[in-house]
Enzyme design. Structure first.
Site, mmCIF file in Angstrom:
data_model
loop_
_atom_site.group_PDB
_atom_site.id
_atom_site.type_symbol
_atom_site.label_atom_id
_atom_site.label_comp_id
_atom_site.label_asym_id
_atom_site.label_seq_id
_atom_site.Cartn_x
_atom_site.Cartn_y
_atom_site.Cartn_z
ATOM 1 N N CYS A 144 1.741 -5.719 -6.387
ATOM 2 C CA CYS A 144 2.331 -5.710 -5.042
ATOM 3 C C CYS A 144 3.809 -5.321 -5.031
ATOM 4 C CB CYS A 144 2.126 -7.049 -4.348
ATOM 5 S SG CYS A 144 2.624 -8.495 -5.302
ATOM 6 N N ASP B 250 2.776 -4.963 4.399
ATOM 7 C CA ASP B 250 2.088 -5.766 3.395
ATOM 8 C C ASP B 250 1.259 -4.887 2.467
ATOM 9 O OD1 ASP B 250 0.852 -7.745 1.966
ATOM 10 O OD2 ASP B 250 0.062 -8.830 3.690
ATOM 11 N N HIS C 46 -0.812 -6.066 0.243
ATOM 12 C CA HIS C 46 -1.969 -6.840 -0.227
ATOM 13 C C HIS C 46 -3.247 -6.483 0.536
ATOM 14 C CE1 HIS C 46 1.572 -9.355 -1.294
ATOM 15 N NE2 HIS C 46 0.906 -9.457 -2.433
#
Length: 481
Positions: free
Chosen positions: A109, A368, A370
């Protein structure tokens, strides 16, 4: 024979772990990101107001200025946000250097966040801050049902491929690239050129070994710093990896840009000015003896120009507090994200890395990484772009921000840097409450010292590890309160 059998078991184990991560990071619950109509929203230096037009009319019939409200409405913000390059977990790409991993789910990430910040710098460099992707508002929403269905299908296909011992082919998807057409006007020609730059820029971050800024290249550079594929990377380590990737890139389209990383929260002006200067041919050949070959793509690279100055991406690793981010730095972070030459902040909340791009009131706006997506073959001229743009932003309170982060700026020239230095120096002036600035500018050069010992010290950076006990949520609808 035993060694061969062990290798097969390890490969099968890796495959099943990839399948599990694929489901884990695709099974996301739909959530709504709420924005206030009464507070301005800042996105990488641009300000937007969401107040309805009928609420803007001043009383007593006085003629009011609509400038603040008309120029920045909900649709404009959504288009601007969705035009930023979104880089997330991927699966089923070629094995990463030094490993058999074919996915970065669960550990990559921070590298993805760093890629997003670097992509924003390249957007500024080639397309400018006012550029938006014409198809940004046509992106489908990221809803839970679609994700769950897709994840289930990929799970079945992956398991079947693993059990049968055959590789699973990756679907590239339908083409959404520009169709061949006669450019009948200057506007059409300009739009076509920008789309070419956009597509080529995204291809530099492809998940293949030849991509100059792709995950494979970053992992290979991480090996020189003691990081393996599958390890967790901190924001300072990623800053140095990005610097090396840009510096060693051989793609002609990246010839006019380089990167600088501050040392000990100090930006040395002479070093930055020297980065702006275009190196001679001899210096370039000496600095990049092991650069990878240029990726062969059918789309043209942006025509390289060698002006007197190169653009410089300035990366500043900082720590905004001890165990938690010091609230005294909140206003500073807001001021930084209000600048158009700011390319964002990579960091995150504890155990989750993300890319901060703006704020509203006391909440940060971020992208994000993820979310697990399938590998895309960027070597084709018309590879799909949808998965590289996010339709919905996410928010989190400043109080949840991890203190370890890296701040990025884009400096076009030496003159531009001098302006940036002067403006940031004013923001960094300590007040009665803020005794210690987040970073400083000083004249002169930095002293030579070995960074490797600092980078390998885990105590200097906290790993951003996913908390498996919590439900994964990803941005869904865009809601105004």
């Amino acid at each position: 024979m035993e060694s061969k059998g062990s290798d097969e078991v390890e490969k099968l184990k890796t495959k099943f772990m990839s399948v599990w991560h694929n489901v884990k990071y695709s099974w996301a619950l739909k959530s709504k990101t709420s924005f206030s109509r009464n507070s301005p929203v800042f996105l990488l230096g641009k300000c937007y107001h969401f107040k309805a037009e009928d609420d803007d009319c001043p009383e007593d019939g006085a003629e009011g200025s609509d400038e603040d409200f008309v120029m920045g409405n909900v649709e404009a913000f959504r288009k601007d946000f969705a035009s930023r390059v979104w880089l997330t977990y991927r699966e089923d790409f070629p094995p990463l250097p030094g490993s058999s991993l074919i996915s970065d789910c669960g550990w990559g990430c921070m590298l993805r966040a760093g890629q997003m910040m670097l992509a924003q710098a390249l957007v500024l460099h080639y397309l400018g801050r006012d550029w938006t992707w014409p198809e940004a508002l046509t992106l489908p929403p990221l809803d839970a049902e679609t994700r769950t269905t897709t994840a289930a299908k990929r799970l079945v296909a992956s398991l079947e491929a693993s059990l049968q011992g055959t590789p699973k082919t990756s679907s590239i998807g339908p083409s959404i690239g520009p169709q061949a057409q006669t450019l009948g006007s200057a506007e059409e020609a300009d739009a076509h050129l920008k789309e070419t730059y956009h597509r080529n820029l995204v291809s530099w971050f492809g998940d293949v070994s030849l991509a100059p800024l792709g995950l494979h290249r970053l992992v290979r550079l991480g090996l020189t710093m003691g990081k393996q594929a599958g390890d967790w990377y901190g924001p300072a380590v990623v800053a140095h990896i990005l610097k090396k990737a840009v510096k060693e890139a051989t793609d002609p389209g990246l010839a006019g840009i380089t990167a600088y990383v501050s040392q000990d929260c100090t930006v040395y002006s002479v070093d930055v000015v020297e980065c702006h200067k275009v190196p001679s041919t001899e210096e370039t050949s000496d600095e990049t003896p092991e650069s990878p070959p240029v990726a062969q793509t059918s789309q043209p690279s942006p025509a390289p120009t060698l002006p007197e100055d190169r653009a410089v991406i300035i990366l500043i690793p900082v720590r905004l507090g001890g165990e938690r981010t010091n609230p005294e730095y909140f206003d500073f972070a807001k001021s930084i994200l209000s600048l158009e030459y700011c390319i964002g902040i990579i960091g995150g909340k504890p155990k989750q890395a993300c890319y901060f791009v703006g704020f509203q009131d006391d909440s940060l706006i971020y992208m994000d990484p993820h979310y697990c997506q399938s590998f895309v073959n960027v070597s084709t001229s018309d590879f799909p772009l949808q998965s590289y743009h996010c339709p919905s932003p996410k928010k989190m309170p400043f109080s949840k921000m991890d203190p370890s982060c890296t701040i990025g700026f884009y400096s076009k020239s030496v003159q531009d840097y001098e302006r940036i230095r002067e403006e940031l120096s004013k923001l960094l002036q300590p007040s009665s409450k803020d005794k210690y600035p987040a970073f400083t500018f000083v004249q002169g050069r930095s002293t030579d010292h070995d960074l490797s010992s600092d980078l390998n010290t885990e105590k200097r950076e906290w790993p951003f590890i996913r908390d498996t006990r919590r439900t994964v949520t990803t941005a869904g609808d865009f809601v105004l309160l």
